[in-house]
Scaffold this active site. Structure first.
Site, PDB file in Angstrom:
ATOM      1  N   ASP A   1       2.370  10.048 -10.621  1.00 23.70           N
ATOM      2  CA  ASP A   1       1.920  10.070  -9.230  1.00 23.70           C
ATOM      3  C   ASP A   1       3.056  10.620  -8.370  1.00 23.70           C
ATOM      4  OD1 ASP A   1       0.446   9.641  -6.954  1.00 23.70           O
ATOM      5  OD2 ASP A   1       0.341   7.462  -7.157  1.00 23.70           O
TER       6      ASP A   1
ATOM      7  N   GLU B   1       4.210  15.658  -5.744  1.00 20.74           N
ATOM      8  CA  GLU B   1       4.049  16.884  -4.936  1.00 20.74           C
ATOM      9  C   GLU B   1       5.361  17.610  -4.628  1.00 20.74           C
ATOM     10  OE1 GLU B   1       0.771  14.386  -5.002  1.00 20.74           O
ATOM     11  OE2 GLU B   1       2.708  13.881  -4.116  1.00 20.74           O
TER      12      GLU B   1
ATOM     13  N   ASP C   1      -5.913   9.877  -2.900  1.00 16.35           N
ATOM     14  CA  ASP C   1      -6.176   8.660  -2.115  1.00 16.35           C
ATOM     15  C   ASP C   1      -7.407   8.820  -1.227  1.00 16.35           C
ATOM     16  OD1 ASP C   1      -3.926   7.712  -3.328  1.00 16.35           O
ATOM     17  OD2 ASP C   1      -2.618   8.036  -1.612  1.00 16.35           O
TER      18      ASP C   1
END
Length: 977
Positions: free
Chosen positions: A539, A542, A615
């Site tokens: 996770d 980015e 999300d």
């Protein structure tokens, strides 16, 4: 430090629970290079006489006899002192690669994006014959000599044609602009003389803009001011831009294609709405910039977690596509000058032009062409296609055990339990918090006892403390990303003060893989408190940085090779999950198929990982857009994708949660997940009748696992997506080009329309052809029409609109089990849905499901077929054949089928697995006999009933019981009518 971290999370993360903070993320008008690119497009639009200043120097044209590449120098009439180089080559499969770079510039532009995306260097066709003329270079090729690529000299324009019809045009609108490297001082000196001229005298037949263009073309072309060329601020952050302006703009047009798809990831419709022109649906271009967007909007061009710069263009005549290998932030405008044409404008912050033109002409051809470039989706472990249960966070070992117990008590199947960040001591990944997880290995063994797996999160941020061995090693090995001054970069994430490994540095690769070993090797660190059945969730890659610009990393940070973060931002997350996947793969000997879930991705990510859409919110709108997002990702080559069931944020009501399980059960990746502040919503906590409905949905998913696994096998070989929009399956049916709320599962013939609205009791399903479709559960029949037709189907809360296309055979396993590995030796049911012509076909692919033994030929691949034979069609024959033997020129995951042995060890081990039941839909009359191997077998028949409309009714159902048919052998069942 923990208190400071909690304070930071309160200030940064918690407000996101209430609404997306759009001010944290740029619009095009707030990004200097996008603003400049769009302004150029507006000026060009206002001046019909405008033409691109870039042209090919005819004296530089050369044809490489070795590579068959056409190369030439390119010059700009506005910047005659700047040199550019053009390279155009045609691959063996007809794809055209067009590259342009600055030559002998002040600095080097980033040119390595393709090396990370491509699975291998493409093979160039040696048969291409370039024809050089005074005004253009062209090549005609293809089996039918129907494809032509033309490079016009002045202005520079690259056109791909088929049968003389334009398919793709580069720089047709003259928006190509590669901002060359220069010094600030030189620009300031030059621009001091760029004063705009006075307005024209009365009577002059030119408007002001045209005068500026003619008298001062540089000012007109770039704008007279210093528009964020050397420094740019956003909020409290300043980007120093040490290299100055270096953006790249290019218009890519599809003159004869009215629909475009792809460029995931965006929360929008599959057929991309317009962003420019009088009828623009959105005001901002589509943005590709991997970003951690809390509670993202359900209808927006905002960038999300991943970026795949590939776009399909489609019409009833053909499908084409482009892939732009660029790793920097990119904005894409979409317009439809006519309903049957599409104009796009791509504006990137840095990099070279490296565009692949895929000529199609069918969707299947485009998927194959893109797969040859960037690879296919990996064939996952079979258990990974089961149901995954997750939340932030299961709080202890006993909590995990209790969740498993409750699933078993309620007879609900599940394959994987997940742990989020709270398992780790002070968010130091790999290190267990022993206050809550005192016995992690024992806990994992308890889960594994029922052949289930666990997934544990490992994020890219490393807590900056010498008590954390992972950070300490990375620091000592000089593997961390640097600031612009060369010092270690410090940002803030879940652990507080954090550092990030630079995975562009090859020295990091073996080190990272070594961390996942379960057995210690001397004094080297190993994750001994994990097992081979512990898989990984990446996770925040980015990367997400709480105190960074746009919740990410400063663009002037430095990576290996001296490249700035701006150059590689969209590729960064892919390298993290790629290395994690390789680490998981090599923690066993022989290697097992890995499972790694990633949030951030790029072109090529499909080769090694699964992804989810981040999300999302527990709303009907997010449920609906999640369907179109997964379809878009499949179009973009990333099949193994899904959205969080129930929504990450919020507390969905029972009806919504039930419907979301219906969506998840027909997504390639099927996981329920929830935020730490949500109420517990494991499916066994639902009241009746909701609990029983969800149990049935879960069992339905497991019964259809053979269908999903077979679809993944096809995707892993051909590049065809696992879930397919209508335009992919019916490319000439215009009625289905914009459909994104119903789709097909692989090539199985299953058509599903998940319900994503409240209080629905029935819905419409579009049928694209004059063929019969059967309700999967009841046998109700629906008939389409030659030009497409909408039919009404029941959709009460307990019903999922699921139809079988006539002509399909669906293999299922109907025995309820607690996890998918326990189904290994279960018998099969075949649903045979006869077409209007009395035929049907289906496939089944099986292998061991966890290792790579299938690459050694250890698999079963069967074809099932039903035909109508005999006088007046009085005999129906259902047969099974070895499909691998019929395709000696093909391969399965690298295994040449010419060498396939249908008596391989896996096939022999599966000989006792039988077909226990055949359900045949659509017989015209009651059988007189049903025989297998010349002997009568038991059967039951229920006649169908016609409806008043003649288009609908209920199909006849023949159930053949235990036809003594092995799943591994050839057999025939003969039905006499």
């Amino acid at each position: 430090m923990r208190d400071l971290t909690l304070l930071l999370l309160t200030l940064v993360a918690l407000p996101a629970v209430f609404a997306v903070k759009s001010h944290d993320f740029k619009t095009c008008s707030q990004a200097g290079f996008c603003r400049r690119g769009r302004a150029l497009a507006e000026r060009a639009k206002e001046n019909p006489s405008w033409k691109s200043p870039y042209s090919v120097d005819p004296s530089s044209v050369a044809i490489d006899s070795t590579t068959a590449a056409f190369t030439a120098g390119v010059k700009s009439s506005i910047y005659p002192e700047v040199k550019f180089g053009l390279d155009v080559r045609v691959h063996r499969d007809g794809v055209v690669r067009v590259r342009m770079d600055e030559i002998d510039g002040l600095r080097k532009r980033y040119d390595e994006a393709a090396s990370w995306a491509l699975v291998a260097e493409p093979e160039v066709s040696q048969d291409i014959q370039w024809t050089v003329a005074k005004d253009a270079v062209r090549a005609v090729y293809g089996d039918n000599k129907d494809i032509e690529v033309v490079v016009a000299y002045e202005p520079l324009r690259v056109t791909l044609l088929r049968n003389g019809k334009e398919q793709i045009v580069l720089n047709g609108e003259g928006l190509l602009h590669m901002e060359h490297f220069r010094t600030k001082e030189a620009v300031e000196q030059e621009k001091s003389g760029w004063a705009l001229p006075e307005a024209p005298e009365e009577g002059l037949d030119l408007d002001d803009a045209q005068v500026v263009m003619q008298m001062n073309p540089r000012s007109w072309f770039e704008g007279a001011g210093d528009d964020a060329l050397w420094e740019e601020t956003f909020g409290s952050w300043t980007d120093s831009k040490p290299k100055g302006p270096e953006s790249l703009s290019i218009d890519v047009n599809f003159p004869n294609h009215g629909h475009v798809y792809g460029i995931p990831q965006h929360a929008t419709r599959l057929s991309l709405p317009t962003t420019s022109g009088e009828d623009a649906y959105y005001s901002d271009p589509y943005r590709l910039y991997n970003a951690d967007v809390f509670e993202y909007l359900a209808d927006s061009t905002m960038s999300l977690y991943g970026s795949i710069p590939v776009m399909h263009a489609h019409s009833a005549d053909s499908t084409v596509a482009i892939f732009h290998a660029v790793g920097s932030e990119t904005w894409i405008d979409v317009a439809h000058p006519k309903p049957s044409s599409t104009h796009t404008h791509w504006i990137s912050e840095s990099g070279i032009m490296d565009i692949f033109l895929m000529p199609g002409p069918t969707p299947a051809d485009v998927f194959a062409q893109y797969a040859r470039l960037t690879g296919t989706s990996a064939l996952p472990a079979q258990w990974a296609l089961g149901y995954h249960q997750c939340r932030w966070n299961y709080i202890s070992s006993d909590d995990v055990r209790d969740v498993q117990t409750r699933f078993d008590e309620e007879d609900m199947p599940v394959d994987v339990f997940w742990l989020d960040i709270e398992y780790a001591e002070d968010h130091k990944y790999f290190i267990w918090d022993k206050k809550s997880f005192s016995d992690p290995v024992d806990m994992m063994h308890d889960v594994e006892e029922i052949q289930r797996k666990m997934v544990v999160i490992v994020d890219p941020h490393l807590k900056r403390t010498d008590s954390y061995p992972i950070y300490q090693q990375a620091k000592e090995l000089d593997l961390l990303i640097k600031k612009k001054d060369g010092q270690e970069y410090e940002g803030w994430c879940w652990p507080g003060s954090s550092a990030w490994v630079d995975f562009f540095n090859p020295a990091s690769w073996d080190w990272w893989k070594s961390l996942f070993k379960t057995v210690s090797d001397g004094d080297k660190w190993a994750w001994t408190e994990s097992t081979e059945n512990t898989y990984i969730w990446n996770d925040m890659n980015e990367p997400s940085i709480f105190n960074g610009p746009e919740i990410s990393m400063p663009r002037d940070n430095i990576h290996y090779g001296g490249w700035e973060h701006r150059d590689v931002h969209n590729i960064n997350g892919m390298l993290f999950h790629n290395m994690t996947t390789l680490a998981v793969m090599h923690r066993t000997d022989p290697p097992k198929r890995p499972f790694v879930l990633t949030r951030s991705f790029y072109a090529g990510s499909q080769r090694l990982s699964a992804m989810w859409t981040g999300d999302n919110l527990g709303t009907w709108e997010h449920m609906a857009v999640g369907v179109s997002m997964v379809l878009s990702l499949n179009v973009g080559g990333f099949s193994f994708s899904g959205s969080d069931v129930g929504g990450f944020f919020g507390n969905p009501e029972p009806e919504m949660l039930v419907r979301w399980y219906g969506v998840g059960a027909f997504s390639p990746f099927f996981r329920a997940h929830a935020h730490i502040d949500t109420k517990r919503r494991e499916p066994y906590l639902l009241d009746e009748p909701y609990k029983s409905i969800v149990r049935d949905i879960l069992r339905l998913r497991y019964s259809l696992l053979p269908v999903w696994y077979t679809a993944f096998r096809e995707a892993s070989v051909t590049g065809l997506p696992v879930v397919r929009p209508h335009y992919v399956v019916f490319p000439q049916d215009e009625g289905g080009f914009a459909l994104d709320d119903q789709y097909f599962v692989g090539g199985s013939g299953l058509l599903v329309k998940p319900i994503t609205s409240k209080d629905v009791t029935e819905t419409t399903v579009y049928l694209p052809e004059n063929e019969v479709y059967y309700d999967y559960f009841t046998g109700q029949t629906y008939r389409g029409a030659a030009k497409g037709k909408n039919v009404t189907v029941p959709a009460e809360l307990h019903q999922i609109p699921l139809l079988i296309r006539g002509g399909s055979i669906i293999p299922t396993r109907e025995r309820p089990r607690r996890s998918s590995p326990l189904m290994k030796y279960d018998p099969f049911t075949l649903r045979v849905a006869l077409s209007t012509g009395g035929t049907a076909r289906g496939e089944l692919y099986l292998d061991e499901g966890e290792t790579y033994a299938h690459r050694e030929g250890q698999f079963i691949w069967r074809e099932f077929e039903a035909t109508t034979e005999g006088k007046k069609g009085k005999e129906i024959r259902v047969r099974s054949r070895n499909l691998a033997a019929q395709k000696p020129g093909e391969a399965v995951d690298g295994v040449a089928l010419a060498a396939y042995d249908d008596k391989n060890d896996f096939a022999r081990a599966m000989e006792r697995v039988r077909v226990e039941r055949i359900v045949l839909l659509g017989l015209a009359a009651k059988p007189k006999s049903v025989k297998a191997a010349g002997k009568d077998v038991d059967w039951e028949f229920k006649a169908g009933a016609a409806a008043a409309s003649k288009a609908e009714g209920s199909a006849s159902v023949l159930v053949v019981k235990d036809p003594h048919a092995s799943i591994t052998s050839d057999w025939d069942i003969i039905i006499q009518l």
